[in-house]
Design a protein around this motif. Structure first.
Motif, mmCIF file in Angstrom:
data_model
loop_
_atom_site.group_PDB
_atom_site.id
_atom_site.type_symbol
_atom_site.label_atom_id
_atom_site.label_comp_id
_atom_site.label_asym_id
_atom_site.label_seq_id
_atom_site.Cartn_x
_atom_site.Cartn_y
_atom_site.Cartn_z
ATOM 1 N N ASP A 56 0.872 -1.165 0.000
ATOM 2 C CA ASP A 56 0.000 0.000 0.000
ATOM 3 C C ASP A 56 0.915 1.222 0.000
ATOM 4 O OD1 ASP A 56 -1.588 2.212 0.860
ATOM 5 O OD2 ASP A 56 -2.936 0.872 1.943
ATOM 6 N N PRO A 98 0.824 6.866 5.866
ATOM 7 C CA PRO A 98 0.463 6.086 7.053
ATOM 8 C C PRO A 98 -0.927 6.399 7.631
ATOM 9 C CG PRO A 98 2.737 6.767 7.218
ATOM 10 C CD PRO A 98 2.167 7.455 6.000
ATOM 11 N N PHE A 120 -3.424 4.584 5.550
ATOM 12 C CA PHE A 120 -3.295 3.147 5.807
ATOM 13 C C PHE A 120 -4.002 2.764 7.099
ATOM 14 C CE2 PHE A 120 -0.858 -0.536 7.424
ATOM 15 C CZ PHE A 120 -0.919 -1.390 6.330
ATOM 16 N N HIS A 129 -7.033 -0.765 5.188
ATOM 17 C CA HIS A 129 -6.167 -1.273 4.125
ATOM 18 C C HIS A 129 -6.518 -2.726 3.823
ATOM 19 C CE1 HIS A 129 -4.085 -2.040 7.975
ATOM 20 N NE2 HIS A 129 -3.770 -3.197 7.423
ATOM 21 N N ASN A 132 2.649 -1.189 4.449
ATOM 22 C CA ASN A 132 2.593 0.226 4.095
ATOM 23 C C ASN A 132 4.001 0.750 3.816
ATOM 24 O OD1 ASN A 132 1.971 3.328 5.747
ATOM 25 N ND2 ASN A 132 1.294 2.798 3.723
#
Length: 121
Positions: free
Chosen positions: A45, A49, A52, A56, A62
């Motif tokens: 991803d 952050p 995420f 997600h 991430n």
């Protein structure tokens, strides 16, 4: 006026060139195709952050696009890479960076996370 038309034609041609060049190394997969392969791949991803944390795809790591250069050691070049972001533009840029660094099996989720209907965390 002619200059403007010529400029628009050049810009359109450049955009078309980039689109077809990208299609040569980045596979854009439907959600169904993405689901079939992401468990055997590195699911990344590339959103920030805070995005995420809001949700997600289950099993994703991430690695934000903004940190990708510094964190390349976390991504194996010998395994398929499945990328996604919110809509698809950041994952395409991440794929471009990875391609320049020698990664070959690059895939992205069509429509990004906002189109995902599968399990999320």
């Amino acid at each position: 006026m002619e200059f403007l038309i010529i400029l628009l034609v050049i810009l359109f041609g450049f955009g078309l060139f980039r689109y077809f060049r990208q299609r040569a190394y980045l596979k854009t997969l439907t959600e169904e195709q993405f689901r079939e392969g992401y468990r055997k791949a590195q699911l990344i991803d590339v959103r920030e952050p805070q995005e995420f944390k809001k949700g997600h795809i289950l099993g994703a790591r991430n690695i934000p696009l903004t940190q990708m250069r510094q964190r390349l050691v976390e991504i194996r070049p010998d395994k398929p890479v499945y990328l996604y972001c919110q809509s698809g533009s950041r994952s395409a840029r991440a794929a471009q960076l990875l391609r320049k660094k020698g990664y070959e099996d690059l895939n992205q989720l069509k429509g990004g996370f906002k189109k995902w209907t599968g399990k999320i965390k």
